[in-house]
Design a protein around this motif. Structure first.
Motif, PDB file in Angstrom:
ATOM      1  N   GLU A   1     -65.151 -59.750 -14.899  1.00 32.81           N
ATOM      2  CA  GLU A   1     -66.265 -58.817 -15.074  1.00 32.81           C
ATOM      3  C   GLU A   1     -67.660 -59.459 -14.999  1.00 32.81           C
ATOM      4  N   PRO A   2     -67.883 -60.623 -15.640  1.00 35.38           N
ATOM      5  CA  PRO A   2     -69.214 -61.236 -15.490  1.00 35.38           C
ATOM      6  C   PRO A   2     -69.542 -61.551 -14.027  1.00 35.38           C
ATOM      7  N   GLN A   3     -68.530 -61.925 -13.262  1.00 34.36           N
ATOM      8  CA  GLN A   3     -68.722 -62.210 -11.838  1.00 34.36           C
ATOM      9  C   GLN A   3     -69.118 -60.938 -11.086  1.00 34.36           C
TER      10      GLN A   3
ATOM     11  N   ASN B   1     -62.009 -65.778 -13.220  1.00 37.21           N
ATOM     12  CA  ASN B   1     -61.450 -65.426 -14.521  1.00 37.21           C
ATOM     13  C   ASN B   1     -62.392 -65.918 -15.606  1.00 37.21           C
ATOM     14  N   PRO B   2     -62.995 -65.035 -16.395  1.00 40.24           N
ATOM     15  CA  PRO B   2     -62.904 -63.574 -16.359  1.00 40.24           C
ATOM     16  C   PRO B   2     -63.682 -62.996 -15.182  1.00 40.24           C
TER      17      PRO B   2
ATOM     18  N   THR C   1     -66.789 -64.716  -6.045  1.00 46.42           N
ATOM     19  CA  THR C   1     -65.434 -65.216  -6.317  1.00 46.42           C
ATOM     20  C   THR C   1     -64.579 -64.054  -6.803  1.00 46.42           C
TER      21      THR C   1
ATOM     22  N   ILE D   1     -70.650 -58.353 -12.411  1.00 48.26           N
ATOM     23  CA  ILE D   1     -72.022 -58.011 -12.813  1.00 48.26           C
ATOM     24  C   ILE D   1     -73.001 -58.795 -11.935  1.00 48.26           C
ATOM     25  N   LYS D   2     -72.664 -60.065 -11.703  1.00 52.97           N
ATOM     26  CA  LYS D   2     -73.547 -60.888 -10.876  1.00 52.97           C
ATOM     27  C   LYS D   2     -73.532 -60.408  -9.421  1.00 52.97           C
TER      28      LYS D   2
END
Lengths: 221, 293
Positions: free
Chosen positions: B165-167, B162-163, B158, B169-170
């Motif tokens: 950054e975690p996305q 929002n947020p 995605t 990282i994944k």
């Protein structure tokens, strides 16, 4: 603690319709804090049962209802009242109910509560589920926040596409577990660790039921 | 050429979605397949999309092949444990299905069997690793298999989460777990997508930008308010409003075509994935307007 919720009274009444006399057992630990098995609740149960034409031969609040031997000792003085009752109603968790089942093999025992989850109390009688008792803790890898419990999908490696503005697709009231983990790891300066760790699929054999544990060392003969 | 070969050849690819129906009447679905045949490079066959029970993806993948469409088997972790997933992957492989899109899957609470027990024994990153293992002749427990799979495995991302950054990282973990291509959630802001692509281009994976055609300003607002990871900019909503009710869909198709054209001309990503959601007939029209046919 074990979070319990009172069952619908009509369901309990359906369970006990064949009995006339009852002994009530509460618990001073979790059920008291949940407001499901403390003194006020036992008193109220006695009143509603009597209003339904039932007799209550006695009641007792176990110190720790899931502690079988301790509860057995505590219940000794109540032998007469229990003997007079056709049925025992346990107002604690499913573990407490099964203590009574173990202690009174020949007597009907019914639960007054549903057992919901292992929870933390955040405010008086506000409870959150934070641990799923999965058997192999991964809090060491996730900044101390459990995604198996806090994420409805139990995702182990980052947020799903359902994260909306930091909240869960299931409910805007749930903060995304992985956003929480990300924020905490960032605060701890451990983002690098989070990026580099792919958590392997869980070995669910550690959660295979029924689980038993002997925590003390057996004395050598 | 197969989807994998076309994508690796550097040609700008187009995939579209075919949603299996609820029930055994597949006339409309076959019609959609016939409309898309020869136009798109592969068709994603959804897996009980939105947790609504329908025909299984694998059976429809086989039907797609019979009708001349190369399928991408969408596989979610919601309904099967690791034994079921691996077993289905082996089954898909012997049916000749070559592409698999690994996803965690919408939660059962979104669907029409809300009392179902969600499985999630593994999740998308771990499923990618499973596929990689099967491709290398080993099951998830490390057992040697007689004959391995040869999947071209992809994942989803995605870009406007929002947020973000975690996305990201994944996303990186998915690449590391063996994802070869990504299909994105619907995007509407090309400049923001370019930012995401700056990150994605650090890796040698292919990225197909996702598109959901806007039918009206109302739909755009609905997506903004209800669908995670989708952000339709106000300028597009205004454009749809200005077009008026009758021309809104046509304008929505023009917006999609315009964006696709820009992505291709500026070489921003490797292709597009069009989620028509019941408007499969319009996919060739959009492709034509984008200069792809």
């Amino acid at each position: 603690m074990i979070i319990t919720k009172k069952r619908e009274f009509k369901d309990l009444m359906e369970n006990i319709k064949g009995y006339k006399s009852f002994f009530l057992i509460g618990c001073s630990e979790c059920a008291t804090l949940c407001g499901t098995g403390g003194e006020p609740e036992l008193k109220s149960m006695k009143e509603v049962l009597e209003a339904e034409g039932k007799a209550v031969t006695g009641s007792f609040i176990a110190k720790t209802g899931c502690q079988v031997l301790g509860t057995k000792v505590e219940l000794k003085p109540f032998k007469d009242a229990i003997d007079k009752a056709e049925c025992i109603i346990v107002m604690s968790c499913g573990a407490g109910t099964q203590t009574a089942v173990e202690l009174y093999e020949d007597k009907a025992v019914y639960p007054a509560n549903d057992s919901l989850f292992l929870g933390n109390m955040t405010r008086l009688q506000f409870f959150d589920e934070r641990c799923s008792l999965c058997g192999r803790c991964i809090l060491d890898k996730t900044g101390g926040i459990c995604p198996i419990t806090a994420c409805p999908k139990g995702i182990l490696n980052g947020p799903c596409g359902g994260c909306k503005d930091g909240h869960c697709e299931i409910s805007p009231d749930i903060k995304c577990a992985w956003v929480r983990i990300y924020e905490r790891m960032k605060k701890l300066n451990k983002l690098q660790e989070l990026c580099e760790t792919t958590i392997e699929a869980k070995d669910w054999s550690a959660a295979q039921k029924p689980r038993t544990l002997i925590a003390r060392e057996e004395k050598k003969k | 050429m197969s989807f994998r070969e076309i994508l690796n050849s550097g040609k700008f690819v187009v995939t579209a979605e075919v949603g299996p129906p609820k029930g055994t009447d597949i006339k409309e679905m076959i019609h959609h397949m016939e409309v898309l045949k020869g136009k798109i490079d592969a068709a994603n066959i959804t897996d009980n999309q939105s947790a609504v029970m329908r025909i299984c993806s694998m059976a429809v993948c086989k039907i797609a092949m019979d009708h001349g469409l190369e399928p991408i088997l969408q596989m979610t972790c919601r309904d099967r444990n690791r034994i079921g997933l691996q077993s289905d992957l082996l089954g898909a492989s012997i049916l000749g299905i070559q592409n698999v899109l690994c996803m965690t899957g919408d939660h059962v609470s979104a669907g029409d069997h809300k009392g179902a027990k969600p499985v999630y024994d593994v999740e998308s990153v771990q499923l990618l690793k499973i596929v990689d293992g099967l491709n290398n002749g080993k099951d998830m427990s490390g057992n040697e298999m007689k004959g391995s799979t040869n999947f071209f495995q992809g994942a989803v991302v995605t870009p406007e989460a929002n947020p973000l950054e975690p996305q990201l990282i994944k996303f990186d973990k998915k690449v590391k777990a063996g994802a070869k291509f990504f299909q994105t959630q619907a995007i509407y802001d090309i400049d923001k997508f370019k930012e995401f692509m700056k990150h994605a281009r650090k890796f040698s994976v292919k990225v197909l930008a996702g598109f959901v055609v806007l039918k009206s300003a109302g739909m755009a607002n609905f997506l903004n308010n209800n669908v995670p990871g989708i952000r339709v900019p106000q300028t597009l909503i205004d454009e749809l409003k200005a077009a008026g009710k009758e021309k809104a869909l046509d304008t929505g198709m023009n917006i999609t075509a315009r964006h696709i054209k820009q992505l291709k001309e500026e070489n921003i990503c490797d292709g597009v994935h069009i989620m028509a959601i019941g408007m499969e007939d319009k996919v060739p029209v959009i492709m034509e307007r984008a200069g792809l046919l």
